[in-house]
Design a protein around this motif. Structure first.
Motif, PDB file in Angstrom:
ATOM      1  N   TRP A  77      35.553  48.872  36.852  1.00 52.65           N
ATOM      2  CA  TRP A  77      36.409  48.427  37.956  1.00 52.65           C
ATOM      3  C   TRP A  77      36.119  46.974  38.314  1.00 52.65           C
ATOM      4  O   TRP A  77      37.037  46.219  38.667  1.00 52.65           O
ATOM      5  CB  TRP A  77      36.225  49.336  39.171  1.00 52.65           C
ATOM      6  CG  TRP A  77      36.979  50.616  39.009  1.00 52.65           C
ATOM      7  CD1 TRP A  77      36.473  51.844  38.665  1.00 52.65           C
ATOM      8  CD2 TRP A  77      38.395  50.786  39.138  1.00 52.65           C
ATOM      9  NE1 TRP A  77      37.482  52.766  38.571  1.00 52.65           N
ATOM     10  CE2 TRP A  77      38.677  52.150  38.857  1.00 52.65           C
ATOM     11  CE3 TRP A  77      39.446  49.939  39.450  1.00 52.65           C
ATOM     12  CZ2 TRP A  77      39.967  52.662  38.892  1.00 52.65           C
ATOM     13  CZ3 TRP A  77      40.741  50.443  39.493  1.00 52.65           C
ATOM     14  CH2 TRP A  77      40.989  51.798  39.209  1.00 52.65           C
ATOM     15  N   ASP A  78      34.854  46.555  38.226  1.00 57.42           N
ATOM     16  CA  ASP A  78      34.530  45.147  38.478  1.00 57.42           C
ATOM     17  C   ASP A  78      35.312  44.240  37.531  1.00 57.42           C
ATOM     18  O   ASP A  78      35.822  43.189  37.938  1.00 57.42           O
ATOM     19  CB  ASP A  78      33.032  44.902  38.285  1.00 57.42           C
ATOM     20  CG  ASP A  78      32.177  45.519  39.381  1.00 57.42           C
ATOM     21  OD1 ASP A  78      32.722  45.782  40.469  1.00 57.42           O
ATOM     22  OD2 ASP A  78      30.978  45.731  39.136  1.00 57.42           O
ATOM     23  N   ILE A  79      35.386  44.648  36.258  1.00 53.25           N
ATOM     24  CA  ILE A  79      36.098  43.837  35.267  1.00 53.25           C
ATOM     25  C   ILE A  79      37.610  43.963  35.459  1.00 53.25           C
ATOM     26  O   ILE A  79      38.340  42.965  35.405  1.00 53.25           O
ATOM     27  CB  ILE A  79      35.697  44.257  33.842  1.00 53.25           C
ATOM     28  CG1 ILE A  79      34.205  44.016  33.619  1.00 53.25           C
ATOM     29  CG2 ILE A  79      36.511  43.494  32.799  1.00 53.25           C
ATOM     30  CD1 ILE A  79      33.651  44.652  32.351  1.00 53.25           C
ATOM     31  N   ALA A  80      38.083  45.184  35.678  1.00 53.63           N
ATOM     32  CA  ALA A  80      39.523  45.411  35.819  1.00 53.63           C
ATOM     33  C   ALA A  80      40.120  44.583  36.954  1.00 53.63           C
ATOM     34  O   ALA A  80      41.239  44.064  36.836  1.00 53.63           O
ATOM     35  CB  ALA A  80      39.807  46.896  36.048  1.00 53.63           C
ATOM     36  N   THR A  81      39.371  44.430  38.054  1.00 54.78           N
ATOM     37  CA  THR A  81      39.909  43.684  39.190  1.00 54.78           C
ATOM     38  C   THR A  81      39.927  42.180  38.943  1.00 54.78           C
ATOM     39  O   THR A  81      40.535  41.433  39.719  1.00 54.78           O
ATOM     40  CB  THR A  81      39.105  43.980  40.473  1.00 54.78           C
ATOM     41  OG1 THR A  81      37.753  43.521  40.320  1.00 54.78           O
ATOM     42  CG2 THR A  81      39.110  45.467  40.779  1.00 54.78           C
ATOM     43  N   GLN A  82      39.241  41.730  37.860  1.00 50.84           N
ATOM     44  CA  GLN A  82      39.261  40.316  37.489  1.00 50.84           C
ATOM     45  C   GLN A  82      40.437  39.985  36.571  1.00 50.84           C
ATOM     46  O   GLN A  82      40.740  38.809  36.341  1.00 50.84           O
ATOM     47  CB  GLN A  82      37.955  39.943  36.773  1.00 50.84           C
ATOM     48  CG  GLN A  82      36.698  40.087  37.596  1.00 50.84           C
ATOM     49  CD  GLN A  82      36.521  38.949  38.582  1.00 50.84           C
ATOM     50  OE1 GLN A  82      37.116  37.888  38.443  1.00 50.84           O
ATOM     51  NE2 GLN A  82      35.701  39.177  39.601  1.00 50.84           N
ATOM     52  N   HIS A  83      41.090  41.016  36.026  1.00 52.47           N
ATOM     53  CA  HIS A  83      42.172  40.775  35.070  1.00 52.47           C
ATOM     54  C   HIS A  83      43.359  40.097  35.770  1.00 52.47           C
ATOM     55  O   HIS A  83      43.690  40.443  36.907  1.00 52.47           O
ATOM     56  CB  HIS A  83      42.626  42.102  34.449  1.00 52.47           C
ATOM     57  CG  HIS A  83      43.491  41.928  33.249  1.00 52.47           C
ATOM     58  ND1 HIS A  83      44.844  41.672  33.338  1.00 52.47           N
ATOM     59  CD2 HIS A  83      43.192  41.958  31.918  1.00 52.47           C
ATOM     60  CE1 HIS A  83      45.347  41.560  32.118  1.00 52.47           C
ATOM     61  NE2 HIS A  83      44.367  41.724  31.238  1.00 52.47           N
ATOM     62  N   PRO A  84      44.004  39.128  35.109  1.00 49.63           N
ATOM     63  CA  PRO A  84      45.124  38.407  35.738  1.00 49.63           C
ATOM     64  C   PRO A  84      46.265  39.318  36.217  1.00 49.63           C
ATOM     65  O   PRO A  84      46.970  38.969  37.167  1.00 49.63           O
ATOM     66  CB  PRO A  84      45.614  37.478  34.618  1.00 49.63           C
ATOM     67  CG  PRO A  84      44.440  37.297  33.717  1.00 49.63           C
ATOM     68  CD  PRO A  84      43.680  38.583  33.777  1.00 49.63           C
ATOM     69  N   ALA A  85      46.429  40.472  35.567  1.00 51.19           N
ATOM     70  CA  ALA A  85      47.526  41.366  35.944  1.00 51.19           C
ATOM     71  C   ALA A  85      47.186  42.236  37.155  1.00 51.19           C
ATOM     72  O   ALA A  85      48.075  42.893  37.708  1.00 51.19           O
ATOM     73  CB  ALA A  85      47.909  42.262  34.759  1.00 51.19           C
ATOM     74  N   TYR A  86      45.925  42.249  37.573  1.00 49.05           N
ATOM     75  CA  TYR A  86      45.525  43.099  38.702  1.00 49.05           C
ATOM     76  C   TYR A  86      45.991  42.473  40.009  1.00 49.05           C
ATOM     77  O   TYR A  86      45.802  41.275  40.235  1.00 49.05           O
ATOM     78  CB  TYR A  86      44.006  43.283  38.701  1.00 49.05           C
ATOM     79  CG  TYR A  86      43.519  44.271  39.737  1.00 49.05           C
ATOM     80  CD1 TYR A  86      43.664  45.634  39.539  1.00 49.05           C
ATOM     81  CD2 TYR A  86      42.926  43.822  40.922  1.00 49.05           C
ATOM     82  CE1 TYR A  86      43.226  46.549  40.495  1.00 49.05           C
ATOM     83  CE2 TYR A  86      42.482  44.726  41.874  1.00 49.05           C
ATOM     84  CZ  TYR A  86      42.638  46.085  41.655  1.00 49.05           C
ATOM     85  OH  TYR A  86      42.204  46.976  42.604  1.00 49.05           O
ATOM     86  N   ARG A  87      46.590  43.269  40.868  1.00 45.97           N
ATOM     87  CA  ARG A  87      47.155  42.751  42.113  1.00 45.97           C
ATOM     88  C   ARG A  87      46.398  43.198  43.357  1.00 45.97           C
ATOM     89  O   ARG A  87      46.754  42.823  44.473  1.00 45.97           O
ATOM     90  CB  ARG A  87      48.628  43.191  42.228  1.00 45.97           C
ATOM     91  CG  ARG A  87      49.523  42.550  41.179  1.00 45.97           C
ATOM     92  CD  ARG A  87      49.623  41.040  41.389  1.00 45.97           C
ATOM     93  NE  ARG A  87      50.420  40.383  40.384  1.00 45.97           N
ATOM     94  CZ  ARG A  87      49.916  39.764  39.315  1.00 45.97           C
ATOM     95  NH1 ARG A  87      48.599  39.714  39.149  1.00 45.97           N
ATOM     96  NH2 ARG A  87      50.705  39.176  38.442  1.00 45.97           N
ATOM     97  N   GLY A  88      45.377  44.017  43.194  1.00 49.40           N
ATOM     98  CA  GLY A  88      44.623  44.491  44.351  1.00 49.40           C
ATOM     99  C   GLY A  88      43.473  43.562  44.703  1.00 49.40           C
ATOM    100  O   GLY A  88      43.380  42.424  44.240  1.00 49.40           O
ATOM    101  N   LYS A  89      42.556  44.065  45.530  1.00 45.78           N
ATOM    102  CA  LYS A  89      41.398  43.299  45.961  1.00 45.78           C
ATOM    103  C   LYS A  89      40.326  43.320  44.882  1.00 45.78           C
ATOM    104  O   LYS A  89      40.021  44.360  44.312  1.00 45.78           O
ATOM    105  CB  LYS A  89      40.842  43.888  47.262  1.00 45.78           C
ATOM    106  CG  LYS A  89      39.667  43.111  47.828  1.00 45.78           C
ATOM    107  CD  LYS A  89      39.177  43.743  49.132  1.00 45.78           C
ATOM    108  CE  LYS A  89      37.973  42.971  49.678  1.00 45.78           C
ATOM    109  NZ  LYS A  89      37.471  43.576  50.937  1.00 45.78           N
ATOM    110  N   GLN A  90      39.748  42.172  44.606  1.00 48.09           N
ATOM    111  CA  GLN A  90      38.692  42.095  43.600  1.00 48.09           C
ATOM    112  C   GLN A  90      37.384  42.646  44.156  1.00 48.09           C
ATOM    113  O   GLN A  90      37.071  42.490  45.335  1.00 48.09           O
ATOM    114  CB  GLN A  90      38.474  40.647  43.158  1.00 48.09           C
ATOM    115  CG  GLN A  90      39.602  40.053  42.339  1.00 48.09           C
ATOM    116  CD  GLN A  90      39.263  38.661  41.839  1.00 48.09           C
ATOM    117  OE1 GLN A  90      38.289  38.055  42.259  1.00 48.09           O
ATOM    118  NE2 GLN A  90      40.058  38.159  40.917  1.00 48.09           N
ATOM    119  N   THR A  91      36.618  43.303  43.269  1.00 47.04           N
ATOM    120  CA  THR A  91      35.267  43.713  43.637  1.00 47.04           C
ATOM    121  C   THR A  91      34.317  42.557  43.386  1.00 47.04           C
ATOM    122  O   THR A  91      34.674  41.566  42.754  1.00 47.04           O
ATOM    123  CB  THR A  91      34.830  44.943  42.817  1.00 47.04           C
ATOM    124  OG1 THR A  91      34.848  44.599  41.423  1.00 47.04           O
ATOM    125  CG2 THR A  91      35.767  46.121  43.054  1.00 47.04           C
TER     126      THR A  91
END
Length: 260
Positions: A77-91
């Protein structure tokens, strides 16, 4: 973060994730469309097993939760939230997460192949038995594929029997030891002190997995400067590619009227 042991003393928690571990985690995420995973996912459990095989953290630095499924899932999840396509809050994550992710997005085939090579080397035990590489050897070296694959590369280059066989083969064929890139000859430059000296470069890219045996054709004899320039920035040029860079630089200098 600290963890309180049963004896009442305090000790450091698990070590921070390092590049090689994040490469494996990123490759797992890549295979799942860059979406975070749950701790009970079979692929998360398998990655937890592999990470515990990595010889990058001493046993005394690990506790009972070291790279367990819960920790691996959290890292996805730490990595997923860094992805450019992720629109939620980053961890919060690790400062390396975004760097490894950028490497995957920029060179997806190479980084996937690096992860495959890591998995194969860990399962076979080939990457758990590698000699340590001095920190000085890493200075100025760019290897996005990770420290373990770099160790394997260096071990192959420093194999004394292979080096001796390569030198013998080249001397028999050419009668001299000159850099295959720039033609520098240590004996001509330094006399007897430089006789027989030259460095070996393993030309197979770090991320290429397969047989662990190295043939003489996999080695190039090059001078220290050219060897350093190859390792300086990824992707590493081949000796012929570096030779072309030198030729181009000389033409540029000649055209500008400066000396090379």
């Amino acid at each position: 973060m600290t963890i309180t042991g049963t004896s009442g003393g305090r000790r450091q928690g698990n070590p921070a994730w390092v590049w090689d571990e994040i490469v494996l985690a990123c490759d797992l995420l890549r295979s799942h469309g860059w979406r975070g995973l749950r701790p009970d996912h079979p692929d998360v459990i398998e990655l937890s097993r592999l990470l515990q095989l990595l010889p990058l953290h001493p046993e005394e630095k690990r506790d009972e939760t070291f790279r367990n499924a819960a920790g691996v899932a959290r890292k996805t999840w730490d990595i997923a939230t860094q992805h450019p396509a992720y629109r939620g809050k980053q961890t919060k994550g690790n400062k390396l997460d975004s760097k490894v992710l950028d490497a995957f997005l920029g060179r997806p085939a190479v980084m996937h192949a690096a992860a495959e090579a890591l998995r194969a080397g860990l399962d076979s035990g080939a990457l758990t038995r590698l000699p340590q590489v001095d920190e000085e050897d890493d200075e100025g070296v760019s290897a996005p594929e990770g420290r373990l694959l770099l160790r394997r590369h260096v071990a192959r280059e420093r194999d004394s029997k292979l080096r001796a066989a390569k030198i013998k083969s080249v001397l028999a064929r050419t009668g001299t030891l000159a850099c295959e890139v720039c033609s520098f000859d240590f004996e001509r430059a330094y006399g007897a002190r430089g006789a027989g000296y030259i460095e070996c470069h393993h030309v197979i890219p770090l991320h290429v997995s397969g047989p662990t045996t190295t043939s003489l054709d996999d080695l190039a004899l090059i001078c220290s400067n050219c060897h350093r320039m190859i390792h300086r920035a990824a992707p590493w040029p081949t000796p012929p590619e570096l030779r072309d860079l030198i030729a181009t630089a000389r033409l540029v200098h000649a055209g500008s009227g400066t000396s090379a």
